[in-house]
Motif scaffolding. Sequence first.
Motif, mmCIF file in Angstrom:
data_model
loop_
_atom_site.group_PDB
_atom_site.id
_atom_site.type_symbol
_atom_site.label_atom_id
_atom_site.label_comp_id
_atom_site.label_asym_id
_atom_site.label_seq_id
_atom_site.Cartn_x
_atom_site.Cartn_y
_atom_site.Cartn_z
ATOM 1 N N SER B 100 -11.477 -65.244 70.132
ATOM 2 C CA SER B 100 -12.776 -65.745 70.602
ATOM 3 C C SER B 100 -13.189 -66.990 69.828
ATOM 4 O O SER B 100 -13.714 -67.942 70.401
ATOM 5 C CB SER B 100 -13.868 -64.678 70.432
ATOM 6 O OG SER B 100 -13.538 -63.522 71.154
ATOM 7 N N THR B 104 -13.686 -71.178 71.335
ATOM 8 C CA THR B 104 -14.804 -72.135 71.257
ATOM 9 C C THR B 104 -14.291 -73.563 71.080
ATOM 10 O O THR B 104 -15.054 -74.506 71.164
ATOM 11 C CB THR B 104 -15.753 -71.815 70.077
ATOM 12 O OG1 THR B 104 -15.012 -71.957 68.853
ATOM 13 C CG2 THR B 104 -16.317 -70.409 70.165
ATOM 14 N N TRP C 7 -17.467 -63.370 78.111
ATOM 15 C CA TRP C 7 -18.852 -62.899 78.004
ATOM 16 C C TRP C 7 -19.307 -62.987 76.557
ATOM 17 O O TRP C 7 -18.514 -62.765 75.641
ATOM 18 C CB TRP C 7 -18.958 -61.434 78.470
ATOM 19 C CG TRP C 7 -18.505 -61.228 79.869
ATOM 20 C CD1 TRP C 7 -17.219 -61.212 80.312
ATOM 21 C CD2 TRP C 7 -19.329 -61.028 81.029
ATOM 22 N NE1 TRP C 7 -17.190 -61.013 81.676
ATOM 23 C CE2 TRP C 7 -18.466 -60.890 82.138
ATOM 24 C CE3 TRP C 7 -20.712 -60.941 81.237
ATOM 25 C CZ2 TRP C 7 -18.937 -60.672 83.435
ATOM 26 C CZ3 TRP C 7 -21.182 -60.725 82.523
ATOM 27 C CH2 TRP C 7 -20.303 -60.594 83.612
ATOM 28 N N GLU C 8 -20.587 -63.290 76.386
ATOM 29 C CA GLU C 8 -21.176 -63.258 75.042
ATOM 30 C C GLU C 8 -21.896 -61.924 74.879
ATOM 31 O O GLU C 8 -22.536 -61.429 75.810
ATOM 32 C CB GLU C 8 -22.180 -64.409 74.853
ATOM 33 C CG GLU C 8 -21.569 -65.804 75.011
ATOM 34 C CD GLU C 8 -20.422 -66.067 74.042
ATOM 35 O OE1 GLU C 8 -20.517 -65.630 72.871
ATOM 36 O OE2 GLU C 8 -19.425 -66.686 74.464
ATOM 37 N N HIS C 21 -26.544 -62.076 68.490
ATOM 38 C CA HIS C 21 -25.213 -62.414 68.998
ATOM 39 C C HIS C 21 -24.150 -61.904 68.020
ATOM 40 O O HIS C 21 -24.223 -62.172 66.836
ATOM 41 C CB HIS C 21 -25.089 -63.938 69.135
ATOM 42 C CG HIS C 21 -23.773 -64.347 69.707
ATOM 43 N ND1 HIS C 21 -22.880 -65.133 69.030
ATOM 44 C CD2 HIS C 21 -23.192 -64.046 70.892
ATOM 45 C CE1 HIS C 21 -21.793 -65.321 69.781
ATOM 46 N NE2 HIS C 21 -21.967 -64.668 70.912
ATOM 47 N N SER C 24 -17.794 -62.447 71.320
ATOM 48 C CA SER C 24 -17.546 -62.517 72.750
ATOM 49 C C SER C 24 -16.332 -61.672 73.118
ATOM 50 O O SER C 24 -15.644 -61.147 72.245
ATOM 51 C CB SER C 24 -17.370 -63.969 73.183
ATOM 52 O OG SER C 24 -16.609 -64.684 72.238
ATOM 53 N N SER C 55 -20.533 -66.295 79.453
ATOM 54 C CA SER C 55 -20.600 -67.463 78.555
ATOM 55 C C SER C 55 -20.961 -68.722 79.327
ATOM 56 O O SER C 55 -21.709 -69.570 78.843
ATOM 57 C CB SER C 55 -19.263 -67.657 77.853
ATOM 58 O OG SER C 55 -18.879 -66.477 77.231
#
Lengths: 256, 330, 93
Positions: B100, B104, C7-8, C21, C24, C55
């Motif tokens: 993940s 980004t 998805w976050e 948060h 993800s 996201s």
Amino acid sequence: MELDKKLNQPLAEYLKHLGDNTLILAQRLSEWCGHGPVLEEDLAITNVALDLIGQTRLWLGLAADIDDTGGDADSLAYQRDVLDFRNALLVELPNGDFATTAARQFLFDHWQLLALAELSRSSLQPLADIAAKSHKEVRYHTDRSDQWVRILGDGTPVSRERFETALNALWSYTGELFEVKQGDQALIDAGIITDMSLLHRQWRDDITSVLDQASLATPPDEYMQRGGRDGMHSEHLGYLLAEMQFLQRAYPGAEW
Amino acid sequence: MYAQMVKTGVDKLQSLDEMSARERAFQERIDADKRIEPKDWMPDSYRKTLIRQISQHAHSEIVGMLPEGNWITRAPTLKRKAILMAKVQDEGGHGLYLYSAAETLGITRDQMFEALHSGRAKYSSIFNYPALTWADIGTIGWLVDGAAIMNQVPLQRCSYGPYARAMVRVCKEESFHQRQGYDSLLALSRGTDEQKRMAQDALNRWWWPSLMMFGPPDGESVHSAQSMRWKIKLFSNDELRQRFIDLSVPQAEVLGLKIPDKDLKWNDERGHYDFGEIDWSELYEVVKGNGPCNRERLSERIRAWNEGSWVRDAALAHAEKNIHRASANN
Amino acid sequence: MHEWPLWEVFIRSQHGLAHRHVGSLHAADAEMAVRNARDVYTRRSEGVSIWVVRSSDIIASRPDEKDALFEPSDDKVYRHPTFYKLPDEVDNM
């Protein structure tokens, strides 16, 4: 509640049935760890296996207490041979493809969900407590399984075909889950366990309502395989035990 | 250390004067210990190096599930089975957090898998060694996780925000990994002669590969220097290796095990242990693909991925059908 | 076929703080995203409530607007309690 001594033996057998079911299924599911179709599912399936191992320790621990022969959950798991295992045949079957694993889990989860809800009202408090704790975990397992049925049944022609094949192949192993054995009756009379045969219709309805959502047909009840609770297993169980029990067998008496 | 010999695509360090205004502002932010976030401007080489490093780290977690996972079904007690399962599952989680973090930077997880499966991307050399006996499981926890922690703790302060935050989570969860390994070895060291032999044998096999995990000496490596300037590498390979050895020696003594290095000796002057020469040719061979398990590990990952493909497709198809059904009903 | 979307995940811990948060994951749809979040991000009883958001549905402020968006509040020190010097007799306000 003071337990009638006559009930010890059938009760221990019954607890081994519950604990062996969760043990053998956890063992099968753990084979997926590191090999799932996607990382997220890898973690999720292992969570189920972990819950089942936890339940096993409780069920077999209680069985060992009632047996009163100085054993414990580990000695029951690691030092019995095929003939003394009381699990249903369904859980010892090989994982096959993901559809087979998902179908087996779906059929088992719904049985476990009903059984545990009943057992959580047992007149024997320690048994009721384990059932209630496990029931919460199994509610989540069942939700997950239902979701996979909807996905595989509705997803692609390939997934639908694979799931149908698996469901039909496994169906003949489900009847056994609802058998009432000779020793069970006294336990049922004492309010310790429930008459599983009375849950069969409900189970079928529950299964059918999920299969309906994926427009899958519930297989017909034809010939049913049985024998797990009598120690008459498939050939698969011997291999599973050989692997699982290897260290305890190779180094008897060692502490780990 | 799960990332070894990460290339930076840079052949010479630039001074601040040689940099463009943007590059200089970027470096100054790093120098001031400020974090870089996904949408911030960053030099292409920084982005690419991070993708290489984080994905290598993630691949190591995923491939690392295999040697230990192969003992889950044989764990000797229900408790050990549950612990090992939870631990291997955590590795999967850590891989997921790291993928993940890399995502980004503008790469997808599927692209990273593709790079792994095609052999372009690397993972830590350590997972190309076999886990032969139950003692290997304890030893992997003690030494391999121990070595990984040495690297991961400082990375919680690295310059790239998502990587640093993933490391915070990983470190928090990893704290039990090394302990469970050591605890398992402790049981063996107090056990029968056969168990002690098993433990010593495992240490003999895992000691040197564990030291190689930190990578070759940095020496004049421009890649190391650049990574340190970017604060995505906080200590040199040799510093971390020395720290690891200094910590491990007394731990081995408590276990009653002998570290397989005849040159290992406390050096009062340096305040560190001296140790024997590492056979770097072994590391290079393993990295090249000639370790005892390279082929197996990779083919097992590829097989799991390919066999899962129809499942992933089904889930996507089902989700898309649901969307269509919902819009048809409106 | 293409990859499952990203998805976050936001989790509210037991202590009544806002959802935070946590990371993800990939999932085919929202239902699966919630379950995966449970399995991936609450393995150690980290939370009692889960939110998931695609996201691609998150609208973020732009880094080049950082000065305009956030610097104006830097000089409003009077918004912070430490700005006010109280007599020693009045503690714990």
